[in-house]
Design a protein around this motif. Structure first.
Motif, PDB file in Angstrom:
ATOM      1  N   ALA A 160       0.830  -1.209   0.000  1.00 21.61           N
ATOM      2  CA  ALA A 160       0.000   0.000   0.000  1.00 21.61           C
ATOM      3  C   ALA A 160       0.862   1.256   0.000  1.00 21.61           C
TER       4      ALA A 160
ATOM      5  N   ARG B 175       2.875   1.531  -3.434  1.00 19.91           N
ATOM      6  CA  ARG B 175       2.082   1.871  -4.621  1.00 19.91           C
ATOM      7  C   ARG B 175       1.360   3.211  -4.495  1.00 19.91           C
ATOM      8  N   TYR B 176       0.911   3.553  -3.289  1.00 26.44           N
ATOM      9  CA  TYR B 176       0.042   4.712  -3.140  1.00 26.44           C
ATOM     10  C   TYR B 176       0.610   5.810  -2.238  1.00 26.44           C
TER      11      TYR B 176
ATOM     12  N   ARG C 143     -10.252   6.577   1.973  1.00 27.34           N
ATOM     13  CA  ARG C 143      -8.848   6.966   1.899  1.00 27.34           C
ATOM     14  C   ARG C 143      -8.029   6.075   2.832  1.00 27.34           C
TER      15      ARG C 143
ATOM     16  N   LEU D 121      -2.485   8.510   2.375  1.00 27.87           N
ATOM     17  CA  LEU D 121      -1.854   8.008   1.149  1.00 27.87           C
ATOM     18  C   LEU D 121      -2.381   8.848  -0.012  1.00 27.87           C
TER      19      LEU D 121
ATOM     20  N   GLU E  13      -2.016   8.843  -3.357  1.00 22.69           N
ATOM     21  CA  GLU E  13      -2.156   8.416  -4.747  1.00 22.69           C
ATOM     22  C   GLU E  13      -3.369   7.536  -5.028  1.00 22.69           C
ATOM     23  N   VAL E  14      -4.333   7.464  -4.087  1.00 23.17           N
ATOM     24  CA  VAL E  14      -5.502   6.638  -4.369  1.00 23.17           C
ATOM     25  C   VAL E  14      -6.687   7.133  -3.549  1.00 23.17           C
ATOM     26  N   THR E  15      -7.858   7.056  -4.155  1.00 22.63           N
ATOM     27  CA  THR E  15      -9.118   7.260  -3.449  1.00 22.63           C
ATOM     28  C   THR E  15     -10.058   6.136  -3.839  1.00 22.63           C
TER      29      THR E  15
ATOM     30  N   GLY F  19      -8.144   1.099  -3.862  1.00 23.74           N
ATOM     31  CA  GLY F  19      -6.885   1.070  -3.135  1.00 23.74           C
ATOM     32  C   GLY F  19      -6.737  -0.184  -2.295  1.00 23.74           C
TER      33      GLY F  19
ATOM     34  N   CYS G 278      -4.601  -4.052  -2.969  1.00 23.04           N
ATOM     35  CA  CYS G 278      -3.665  -4.639  -2.004  1.00 23.04           C
ATOM     36  C   CYS G 278      -4.088  -6.066  -1.672  1.00 23.04           C
TER      37      CYS G 278
END
Length: 395
Positions: free
Chosen positions: A111, A114-115, A194, A237, A239-241, A245, A249
């Motif tokens: 996680a 990546r994010y 998030r 984090l 880079e993701v919503t 996300g 993972c």
């Protein structure tokens, strides 16, 4: 070239699919597990503890097994197949040890890798890869397991900070974790779900241990309790919503289970095979009776079909072609067949099959948890049903 002799340990010749580096990684992890886990695992399981978790984590970090398929930040950058082989060997020792590695690498580290922001990666990943820092992954809640969209954990803004309230359940590593990746529903749209990095010791945050488990007893499991936990803006984090996300993972972690479950099955099969060769009834080894041989043949069939399936999915992941539905194929089939192998192995061992002097019952009870987490049988059936028919039967 002459046809090689039949190898009961590798009846399909699957080692031919591996290159020298693959074999070296597999053998290294197998030797480590034999030295550091197998002599103690029955005692840990019986007592319901993993007293040397941090020591084992550091050793696994030295092996490069934590965040193994990730690149940079101290991670090994191994292939998906190599990571899978490591999962198989770890779970051949015990599912709890493989869970430690999966949660650390495929959930918490994945996680962040990546994010997360570059600052978050630099803060957490090198220490986690070395096993000096432990992570956990908070998605499941007391009333929301298979339906993460119904999560009640909330995050609201207070100036530039975030305030988190809620509770997570059945979280591997949480009582000893240095950082928790917590997924929460934000109160502002369009943010949606998030991910937040919650360091241990943050006011309002606690992780009480869950006791009285009859499965995964050599694994540390707990809750995550968030009571007005205040986090700075850089804890999220970036880079993701949304649910993609945490679900991405989970998909990465499920891939490790496809391999790992076959490790538990292999150990149970090997135990039954050895027992059948040496246990005598009616004046001869029970392995010489037709019904026992039928059981062993069926077990070997499903075991090595499952390993072959894991290899295939690993090659697809390395090629960037693996779909979530294909991981569901592997998780659904391999865990279900692994439990069947363990149960059949228990019948061959008879009353000895329930003793911790043998590994079979321990693996069987562990796999009951593996069957449930990262998606139950029913959820993976519905994933495949939707993919096959184009019709959504989840609701």
């Amino acid at each position: 070239m002459p046809v090689p002799s039949f190898d009961p340990g590798d009846p399909l010749g699957l080692d031919d699919l591996l290159d020298p580096e693959d074999l070296a990684i597999r053998d290294t992890v197998r030797a480590w597990a034999a030295d550091r886990v197998l002599p103690h695992i029955a005692e840990w399981y019986e007592k319901g503890e993993l007293p040397v978790l941090r020591e084992l984590a550091r050793e696994l970090g030295e092996l490069g097994a934590l965040g193994m398929s990730l690149t940079g930040y101290g991670c090994a950058g191994a292939t998906a197949v190599q990571y899978g082989l490591a999962c198989l060997e770890l779970e051949a020792a015990d599912s709890g040890i493989r869970s430690l590695v999966s949660v650390q690498g495929s959930l918490a580290m994945y996680a962040i890798h990546r994010y997360g922001s570059e600052e978050q990666k630099l803060r957490w990943l090198p220490g986690m890869a070395a096993g000096e820092l432990i992570g956990c992954f908070g998605l499941t809640e007391p009333d929301h397991g298979s339906d993460p969209a119904g999560m009640r954990t909330r995050a609201r803004r207070d100036g530039t900070d975030w305030i988190l309230d809620g509770r997570k359940m059945w979280i591997t590593n949480s009582p000893v974790a240095d950082v928790a990746v917590v997924w929460a529903q934000t109160t502002e749209r369009p943010d949606g779900v998030r991910g937040f990095l919650v360091p241990a010791g943050t006011p309002g945050f606690s992780a009480p241990e869950i006791k009285r488990k009859w499965s995964l007893r050599a694994s540390v499991t707990g809750e995550l309790v968030l009571d007005g936990v205040r986090l700075p803006a850089d804890a999220v984090l970036p880079e993701v919503t949304g649910l993609r996300g945490p679900l991405s993972c989970l998909n990465h972690a499920r891939y490790g289970i496809v391999w790992g479950s076959m490790g538990a099955a292999r150990t149970s099969f090997e135990s039954a095979l050895e027992y059948a060769r040496t246990r005598e009834q009616f004046g001869r080894p029970i392995g010489g009776f037709q019904l026992t041989q039928a059981k062993l043949a069926d077990m070997a069939l499903e075991l090595h079909k499952g390993i072959l399936l894991a290899h295939h999915l690993g090659r697809r992941m390395d090629a960037g072609r693996l779909r979530p539905e294909q991981v569901s194929f592997g998780k659904l089939n391999n865990v279900r067949e692994a439990i069947g192998i363990c149960r059949t192995a228990r019948t061959i061992l008879g009353a000895n099959g329930i003793s911790l002097d043998y590994p079979v019952m321990r693996h069987a009870t562990n796999l009951e948890s593996v069957l449930t987490y990262e998606g139950t049988v029913e959820m993976h059936q519905l994933v495949l049903g939707k993919a096959l028919t184009g019709l959504d039967a989840f609701r």
